[in-house]
Motif scaffolding. Structure first.
Motif, PDB file in Angstrom:
ATOM      1  N   ARG A   9       0.812  -1.342   0.223  1.00 42.47           N
ATOM      2  CA  ARG A   9       0.601  -0.094   0.188  1.00 42.47           C
ATOM      3  C   ARG A   9       0.509   1.440   0.212  1.00 42.47           C
ATOM      4  N   TYR A  10       0.475   2.641  -0.412  1.00 37.95           N
ATOM      5  CA  TYR A  10       1.161   3.390  -0.268  1.00 37.95           C
ATOM      6  C   TYR A  10       0.585   4.146   1.068  1.00 37.95           C
ATOM      7  N   GLY A  11       1.130   4.948   1.749  1.00 33.23           N
ATOM      8  CA  GLY A  11       0.829   5.502   2.807  1.00 33.23           C
ATOM      9  C   GLY A  11       0.798   6.830   3.037  1.00 33.23           C
ATOM     10  N   MET A  17       0.912  13.658  -0.742  1.00 37.55           N
ATOM     11  CA  MET A  17       1.984  14.383  -2.054  1.00 37.55           C
ATOM     12  C   MET A  17       1.427  14.397  -3.326  1.00 37.55           C
ATOM     13  N   HIS A  18       1.233  12.860  -3.408  1.00 37.41           N
ATOM     14  CA  HIS A  18       0.513  13.101  -5.340  1.00 37.41           C
ATOM     15  C   HIS A  18      -0.430  13.656  -5.691  1.00 37.41           C
ATOM     16  N   TRP A  19      -1.754  13.560  -4.718  1.00 40.47           N
ATOM     17  CA  TRP A  19      -3.036  14.501  -4.668  1.00 40.47           C
ATOM     18  C   TRP A  19      -2.240  15.981  -5.146  1.00 40.47           C
ATOM     19  N   TRP A  69      12.191  11.421   0.263  1.00 44.17           N
ATOM     20  CA  TRP A  69      10.514  10.753   0.294  1.00 44.17           C
ATOM     21  C   TRP A  69      10.436   9.538   0.167  1.00 44.17           C
ATOM     22  N   ARG A  70      10.290   9.724  -1.491  1.00 43.45           N
ATOM     23  CA  ARG A  70      10.338   8.428  -1.858  1.00 43.45           C
ATOM     24  C   ARG A  70      11.800   7.678  -2.100  1.00 43.45           C
ATOM     25  N   LEU A  71      12.962   8.105  -1.380  1.00 48.68           N
ATOM     26  CA  LEU A  71      14.243   7.351  -1.696  1.00 48.68           C
ATOM     27  C   LEU A  71      13.990   6.614  -0.172  1.00 48.68           C
ATOM     28  N   LEU A  97       7.667  11.307 -15.408  1.00 45.16           N
ATOM     29  CA  LEU A  97       7.256  12.316 -14.679  1.00 45.16           C
ATOM     30  C   LEU A  97       7.930  13.622 -13.754  1.00 45.16           C
ATOM     31  N   TYR A  98       9.002  12.800 -13.035  1.00 48.98           N
ATOM     32  CA  TYR A  98       9.814  12.888 -11.818  1.00 48.98           C
ATOM     33  C   TYR A  98      10.526  13.786 -13.139  1.00 48.98           C
ATOM     34  N   ALA A  99      11.226  13.756 -14.127  1.00 51.28           N
ATOM     35  CA  ALA A  99      11.943  14.223 -14.507  1.00 51.28           C
ATOM     36  C   ALA A  99      11.098  15.525 -14.968  1.00 51.28           C
ATOM     37  N   ILE A 158      -2.226  11.184 -19.878  1.00 52.80           N
ATOM     38  CA  ILE A 158      -2.643   9.909 -20.175  1.00 52.80           C
ATOM     39  C   ILE A 158      -2.392   8.533 -19.161  1.00 52.80           C
ATOM     40  N   HIS A 159      -1.150   9.000 -18.229  1.00 50.39           N
ATOM     41  CA  HIS A 159      -0.650   8.837 -16.858  1.00 50.39           C
ATOM     42  C   HIS A 159      -2.128   8.294 -16.289  1.00 50.39           C
ATOM     43  N   ALA A 160      -3.110   9.190 -16.469  1.00 53.91           N
ATOM     44  CA  ALA A 160      -4.587   8.971 -15.710  1.00 53.91           C
ATOM     45  C   ALA A 160      -5.453   8.495 -15.999  1.00 53.91           C
TER      46      ALA A 160
HETATM   47  C1  HEM Z   1      -0.212  16.149 -13.042  1.00 49.76           C
HETATM   48  C2  HEM Z   1      -0.410  14.822 -12.962  1.00 49.76           C
HETATM   49  C3  HEM Z   1      -0.072  14.157 -12.560  1.00 49.76           C
HETATM   50  C4  HEM Z   1       1.713  13.566 -11.943  1.00 49.76           C
HETATM   51  C5  HEM Z   1       2.465  14.895 -12.375  1.00 49.76           C
HETATM   52  C6  HEM Z   1       1.519  12.345 -10.932  1.00 49.76           C
HETATM   53  C7  HEM Z   1       2.457  11.508 -11.122  1.00 49.76           C
HETATM   54  C8  HEM Z   1       3.301  10.451 -10.028  1.00 49.76           C
HETATM   55  C9  HEM Z   1       3.898   9.639 -10.308  1.00 49.76           C
HETATM   56  C10 HEM Z   1       5.230  10.371 -10.353  1.00 49.76           C
HETATM   57  C11 HEM Z   1       3.412   8.483  -9.669  1.00 49.76           C
HETATM   58  C12 HEM Z   1       4.647   7.678  -8.855  1.00 49.76           C
HETATM   59  C13 HEM Z   1       4.673   7.367  -7.480  1.00 49.76           C
HETATM   60  C14 HEM Z   1       5.561   7.460  -6.803  1.00 49.76           C
HETATM   61  O1  HEM Z   1       5.811   5.560  -6.928  1.00 49.76           O
HETATM   62  O2  HEM Z   1       6.757   7.323  -6.283  1.00 49.76           O
HETATM   63  C15 HEM Z   1       2.018   8.125  -9.506  1.00 49.76           C
HETATM   64  C16 HEM Z   1       1.416   6.779  -9.320  1.00 49.76           C
HETATM   65  C17 HEM Z   1       0.188   7.047  -9.929  1.00 49.76           C
HETATM   66  N1  HEM Z   1      -0.817   8.074 -10.250  1.00 49.76           N
HETATM   67 FE1  HEM Z   1      -0.554  10.014 -11.236  1.00 49.76          FE
HETATM   68  N2  HEM Z   1       0.652  11.924 -11.079  1.00 49.76           N
HETATM   69  C18 HEM Z   1      -0.582  12.891 -11.644  1.00 49.76           C
HETATM   70  C19 HEM Z   1      -2.112  12.796 -11.832  1.00 49.76           C
HETATM   71  C20 HEM Z   1      -2.924  11.549 -11.455  1.00 49.76           C
HETATM   72  C21 HEM Z   1      -4.418  11.328 -11.307  1.00 49.76           C
HETATM   73  C22 HEM Z   1      -4.891  12.669 -12.564  1.00 49.76           C
HETATM   74  C23 HEM Z   1      -4.661  10.017 -11.837  1.00 49.76           C
HETATM   75  C24 HEM Z   1      -6.320   8.932 -11.787  1.00 49.76           C
HETATM   76  C25 HEM Z   1      -6.668   9.380 -12.205  1.00 49.76           C
HETATM   77  C26 HEM Z   1      -3.112   9.422 -10.708  1.00 49.76           C
HETATM   78  C27 HEM Z   1      -3.054   7.946 -10.764  1.00 49.76           C
HETATM   79  C28 HEM Z   1      -1.804   7.548 -10.352  1.00 49.76           C
HETATM   80  C29 HEM Z   1      -1.796   6.179  -9.564  1.00 49.76           C
HETATM   81  C30 HEM Z   1      -3.081   4.992 -10.074  1.00 49.76           C
HETATM   82  C31 HEM Z   1      -0.350   5.819  -9.645  1.00 49.76           C
HETATM   83  C32 HEM Z   1       0.560   4.150  -9.145  1.00 49.76           C
HETATM   84  C33 HEM Z   1       0.423   3.837  -9.975  1.00 49.76           C
HETATM   85  C34 HEM Z   1       1.212   2.504  -9.490  1.00 49.76           C
HETATM   86  O3  HEM Z   1       1.176   2.046  -7.682  1.00 49.76           O
HETATM   87  O4  HEM Z   1       1.864   1.768 -10.647  1.00 49.76           O
HETATM   88  N3  HEM Z   1      -1.951  10.445 -11.155  1.00 49.76           N
HETATM   89  N4  HEM Z   1       1.677   9.673 -10.296  1.00 49.76           N
END
Ligand code: HEM
Length: 182
Positions: A9-11, A17-19, A69-71, A97-99, A158-160
């Motif tokens: 799980r993610y903590g 931070m992600h959201w 934190w990620r590290l 995305l990070y870069a 695309i990621h979303a």
């Molecule tokens: C600008 C917007 C966003 C950025 C920059 C971003 C960036 C990232 C990054 C860097 C991670 C990897 C987390 C890690 O392990 O360190 C991640 C994971 C994730 N993101 Fe995003 N995200 C964004 C928006 C969204 C949105 C809008 C959604 C969903 C609708 C989403 C869904 C997810 C999910 C489900 C993961 C987990 C993927 C996995 O565990 O394999 N993200 N995001």
């Protein structure tokens, strides 16, 4: 509720931070597009860029914390249903995305400080100028900032979409994990 990530799980810190970053990136992109179209007599002509810069600098600080934190707490393992290619694509996509996020924020900082003035963060503190003598710094950093901001939001979209595909088509827990559920 656990603070740190586990292998499953993610903590809560990673989730917040992600959201927060996702919200800030889409918000800053919209604000950036809107403010560059404002005319000189708009009451927002100066306020909007200073909000954009202030949030951008806070986001840079947050991203530095996020990397630290990620590290210190690695992401959960990939789901067992994810094949090798999916895991590789996920890893490369996240690294990209990070870069790009860092490149967008740093280029924004280089635009704002090209004339040697610091960036004020809502009047609370200032981020000093450092590099000021790159050739045509403001113009070049401006172009890089604009193109990379587009690349970032397109790729984030695309990621979303990939996350939604996992949820609605593959019916796995990829998205639920990023929402703090499993
Ligand atoms: C600008 C917007 C966003 C950025 C920059 C971003 C960036 C990232 C990054 C860097 C991670 C990897 C987390 C890690 O392990 O360190 C991640 C994971 C994730 N993101 Fe995003 N995200 C964004 C928006 C969204 C949105 C809008 C959604 C969903 C609708 C989403 C869904 C997810 C999910 C489900 C993961 C987990 C993927 C996995 O565990 O394999 N993200 N995001």
């Amino acid at each position: 509720m656990q603070w740190r990530n586990t292998s499953e799980r993610y903590g809560v810190v990673t989730l917040c931070m992600h959201w927060a970053v996702a919200f800030a990136v889409f918000g800053l992109f919209g604000l950036g597009l809107w403010m560059t179209g404002l005319d000189y007599y708009s009451p927002w002509y100066q306020t909007a860029p200073s909000i954009h810069k202030g949030i951008g600098m806070l986001l840079l600080g947050l991203m530095v914390l996020r990397v630290v934190w990620r590290l210190s707490t690695p992401a959960p393992d990939g789901l067992p249903t994810h094949g090798r290619m999916t895991r590789l694509a996920t890893r490369l996509g996240h690294a990209f995305l990070y870069a790009v996020l860092f490149a967008v924020m740093i280029s924004g900082y280089l635009i704002s400080t090209a004339d040697g003035r610091p960036v004020s963060v809502f009047g609370l503190f200032e981020v000093p100028a450092t590099l000021t003598s790159l050739p045509r710094q403001e113009d070049v950093a401006g172009l890089v900032h604009e193109y990379l901001a587009w690349a970032l939001v397109v790729f984030a979209a695309i990621h979303a979409l990939a996350a939604l595909k996992h949820h609605f088509i593959d019916r796995d827990t990829t998205l639920l994990r990023m929402l703090g559920r499993s």
